[in-house]
Design a protein around this motif. Sequence first.
Motif, short mmCIF file in Angstrom:
data_model
loop_
_atom_site.label_atom_id
_atom_site.label_comp_id
_atom_site.label_asym_id
_atom_site.label_seq_id
_atom_site.Cartn_x
_atom_site.Cartn_y
_atom_site.Cartn_z
N ASN A 32 4.35 -4.58 0.95
CA ASN A 32 3.38 -5.26 1.79
C ASN A 32 4.01 -6.43 2.52
O ASN A 32 5.10 -6.90 2.15
CB ASN A 32 2.17 -5.73 0.96
N SER A 34 2.61 -10.30 4.13
CA SER A 34 1.45 -11.18 4.02
C SER A 34 1.69 -12.49 4.74
O SER A 34 2.83 -12.91 4.96
CB SER A 34 1.12 -11.46 2.55
N LYS A 247 -5.44 -0.72 2.86
CA LYS A 247 -4.40 -1.36 3.68
C LYS A 247 -4.50 -2.88 3.71
O LYS A 247 -3.54 -3.55 4.11
CB LYS A 247 -4.48 -0.84 5.12
N PHE A 248 -5.64 -3.45 3.30
CA PHE A 248 -5.86 -4.88 3.49
C PHE A 248 -6.32 -5.53 2.19
O PHE A 248 -7.27 -5.08 1.56
CB PHE A 248 -6.90 -5.10 4.59
N THR A 249 -5.63 -6.62 1.80
CA THR A 249 -5.93 -7.35 0.57
C THR A 249 -6.03 -8.83 0.86
O THR A 249 -5.18 -9.40 1.56
CB THR A 249 -4.84 -7.12 -0.49
N ALA A 274 -3.41 -13.23 2.84
CA ALA A 274 -3.90 -11.99 3.45
C ALA A 274 -2.73 -11.03 3.55
O ALA A 274 -1.70 -11.37 4.15
CB ALA A 274 -4.49 -12.27 4.82
N TYR A 276 -1.07 -7.03 4.26
CA TYR A 276 -1.17 -5.68 4.81
C TYR A 276 -0.31 -4.78 3.94
O TYR A 276 0.90 -5.03 3.76
CB TYR A 276 -0.69 -5.63 6.25
#
Length: 278
Positions: A32, A34, A247-249, A274, A276
């Motif tokens: 990811n 971020s 896909k988004f956290t 945030a 991806y």
Amino acid sequence: MKNVKTLTLIAAAVAAMTTGTVQAEQYYGFANVSVNYLDWSGGTVDRSTAEGGQKADFVYLEVEGGAGYDWGDVYGFIDFENPTKGDWGYDAGEDAAEAFRIAAKGSVAVNIGETNWNYYGHLYSISDSSGFYEQNIVLGVSYDINTDFGLWVKPFLGAHYVHNNFIGAGFNGGMAGWVLGYNFKLGGQDFMITNWNEIEFARADEYRGFCTADTCAGPGDAGWVETNGDSTGLNGAVALWWNATSKFTLGLQYRYADNKLGTPAYQNAAIFSAKYNF
């Protein structure tokens, strides 16, 4: 040059983490990027020292990845702190909010036979635009704890070595700690709690601070200035993650440290993240 080579090796390791290994079965993999904002508490800013570096809030970008195989697992990240700031002539005595820093970590755990024990090692490196750098190497063992209800824990213990541009390089006692995670659902949504924690012990006097007087021989003497405080130190963070989509956290972290990070006192911050997910 050594620091550049170290960061290059860690970058290569992170890039390879989700790539299959020849003749190895992969159990999981993730990667990811971020954007994160770290907000130090007011008390932390007040307690931070000029010698160790006045604390200041900052934005950082992170690239992170990990993978598990039948032989063990790997993990790593690279952080770019204050990515739009810093210059070649930056002075460490200036506002810390203007410093550009690169921090990176890589870890590996290799299974010991058919047990849950592993040979464990990690390398952490940080440098900033004033010319400061520090590398931490831990070599030891770890243990895998996995449950059926979503909790996993990996405690570790190892010898600790430090290379710092101010004090040189040498043995710095030991480090014990853990990483853990817990996955759960709430209101039909996917959440995860994570915690990483490091406890340094039996640290070298050179790492704890420095002398400013010729008659000073170490801690307790006149002229001794503490930067990391006691022979023990604490460093870690606990986080709540909401996997809004695959896909988004979004995440909220509580960052903490004691007698660490250049300040001989407790420090805490909130980190808003945030991510991806690839």
